[in-house]
Design an enzyme around this catalytic site. Sequence first.
Site, PDB file in Angstrom:
ATOM      1  N   ASP A   1       7.052   3.789   3.632  1.00 16.43           N
ATOM      2  CA  ASP A   1       7.347   4.874   4.516  1.00 16.43           C
ATOM      3  C   ASP A   1       8.628   4.947   4.993  1.00 16.43           C
ATOM      4  OD1 ASP A   1       6.659   7.065   6.369  1.00 16.43           O
ATOM      5  OD2 ASP A   1       5.766   5.474   7.700  1.00 16.43           O
TER       6      ASP A   1
ATOM      7  N   PHE B   1      -0.429  11.305   7.245  1.00 17.22           N
ATOM      8  CA  PHE B   1      -1.035   9.930   7.523  1.00 17.22           C
ATOM      9  C   PHE B   1      -2.121  10.062   7.024  1.00 17.22           C
ATOM     10  CE2 PHE B   1      -3.395   6.726   9.980  1.00 17.22           C
ATOM     11  CZ  PHE B   1      -1.975   5.778   9.757  1.00 17.22           C
TER      12      PHE B   1
ATOM     13  N   ASP C   1       0.812  -1.125  -0.129  1.00 15.42           N
ATOM     14  CA  ASP C   1       0.056  -0.029   0.005  1.00 15.42           C
ATOM     15  C   ASP C   1       0.941   1.287   0.014  1.00 15.42           C
ATOM     16  OD1 ASP C   1       1.099  -0.425   2.562  1.00 15.42           O
ATOM     17  OD2 ASP C   1      -1.119  -0.219   3.590  1.00 15.42           O
TER      18      ASP C   1
ATOM     19  N   ARG D   1     -10.898   1.651   5.965  1.00 15.33           N
ATOM     20  CA  ARG D   1     -10.214   1.010   4.795  1.00 15.33           C
ATOM     21  C   ARG D   1     -11.077   0.985   3.592  1.00 15.33           C
ATOM     22  NH1 ARG D   1      -5.842  -2.094   6.622  1.00 15.33           N
ATOM     23  NH2 ARG D   1      -5.836  -2.915   8.606  1.00 15.33           N
TER      24      ARG D   1
HETATM   25  P1  5GP Z   1       7.407   0.907   6.638  1.00 17.78           P
HETATM   26  O1  5GP Z   1       8.213  -0.306   7.208  1.00 17.78           O
HETATM   27  O2  5GP Z   1       7.783   1.594   5.123  1.00 17.78           O
HETATM   28  O3  5GP Z   1       7.698   2.213   7.535  1.00 17.78           O
HETATM   29  O4  5GP Z   1       6.009   1.041   6.979  1.00 17.78           O
HETATM   30  C1  5GP Z   1       4.891   0.530   5.798  1.00 17.78           C
HETATM   31  C2  5GP Z   1       3.789   0.243   6.413  1.00 17.78           C
HETATM   32  O5  5GP Z   1       3.349   1.294   7.364  1.00 17.78           O
HETATM   33  C3  5GP Z   1       2.630   0.482   5.376  1.00 17.78           C
HETATM   34  O6  5GP Z   1       2.546  -0.835   4.875  1.00 17.78           O
HETATM   35  C4  5GP Z   1       1.516   0.629   6.364  1.00 17.78           C
HETATM   36  O7  5GP Z   1       0.996  -0.271   6.666  1.00 17.78           O
HETATM   37  C5  5GP Z   1       2.099   1.727   7.604  1.00 17.78           C
HETATM   38  N1  5GP Z   1       2.022   3.067   7.083  1.00 17.78           N
HETATM   39  C6  5GP Z   1       2.994   3.879   6.937  1.00 17.78           C
HETATM   40  N2  5GP Z   1       2.366   5.140   6.455  1.00 17.78           N
HETATM   41  C7  5GP Z   1       1.040   4.981   6.513  1.00 17.78           C
HETATM   42  C8  5GP Z   1      -0.083   5.855   6.537  1.00 17.78           C
HETATM   43  O8  5GP Z   1       0.128   7.049   6.296  1.00 17.78           O
HETATM   44  N3  5GP Z   1      -1.105   5.487   6.719  1.00 17.78           N
HETATM   45  C9  5GP Z   1      -1.269   4.382   7.039  1.00 17.78           C
HETATM   46  N4  5GP Z   1      -2.834   3.836   7.178  1.00 17.78           N
HETATM   47  N5  5GP Z   1      -0.452   3.423   7.267  1.00 17.78           N
HETATM   48  C10 5GP Z   1       0.803   3.737   7.028  1.00 17.78           C
END
Ligand code: 5GP
Length: 177
Positions: free
Chosen positions: A102, A151, A99, A164
């Site tokens: 980050d 976010f 999705d 969702r």
């Molecule tokens: P990362 O490991 O890249 O920090 O995090 C990835 C996961 O963090 C994504 O798959 C998602 O589940 C969650 N995440 C990161 N940013 C957001 C955001 O802005 N909104 C939501 N709902 N989930 C996020």
Amino acid sequence: MNNSSLRVLISDQAIAARVAELGKQISADYPDGDLVLVGILKGAFIFVADLARSIQRPVRMDFMGISSYGKGKTTSGEVKVTKDLDASIEGANVIIVEDIVDTGVTLSYLIGLLHNRKPRSIRIAALLDKPERRLRPVQVAYTGFTIPDEFVVGYGLDYAEDYRGLKDVCVLYDSAA
Ligand code: 5GP
């Protein structure tokens, strides 16, 4: 949720148009061979469903469950596999469908894990990318939209399991703040 507001960041029409483009690009990039879309649960479930239907060649689907965020808005830094793939990916072309990227912690962990299973190739498709927050380098072959550090919820993404089902990608913010 109390005192929260939503602002549309990316409309459902814009998402549909971009997903169609990504599907065309993927179809052109993989003219032959097995192609497996690995959807990362739960956030990518809508994206992977739309992407699969916009790819104009046969694809197989599998899913992995990963938990990294807990119930809040900040990452715990921990990655846990809550559901593994059903089938072997040995010799297959794999596209991990996520999705949002980050910090990159989840995907760099996943790529390491899946590489050990000897696929022919691995690429990443992510609907959203927040490059400002990156802690680990990850190469995203197919990016839907690059977004600022806010976010977001909707189109599969949640906050504590809510939102969702929204058609648009929306910024969630505290209106009391
Ligand atoms: P990362 O490991 O890249 O920090 O995090 C990835 C996961 O963090 C994504 O798959 C998602 O589940 C969650 N995440 C990161 N940013 C957001 C955001 O802005 N909104 C939501 N709902 N989930 C996020």
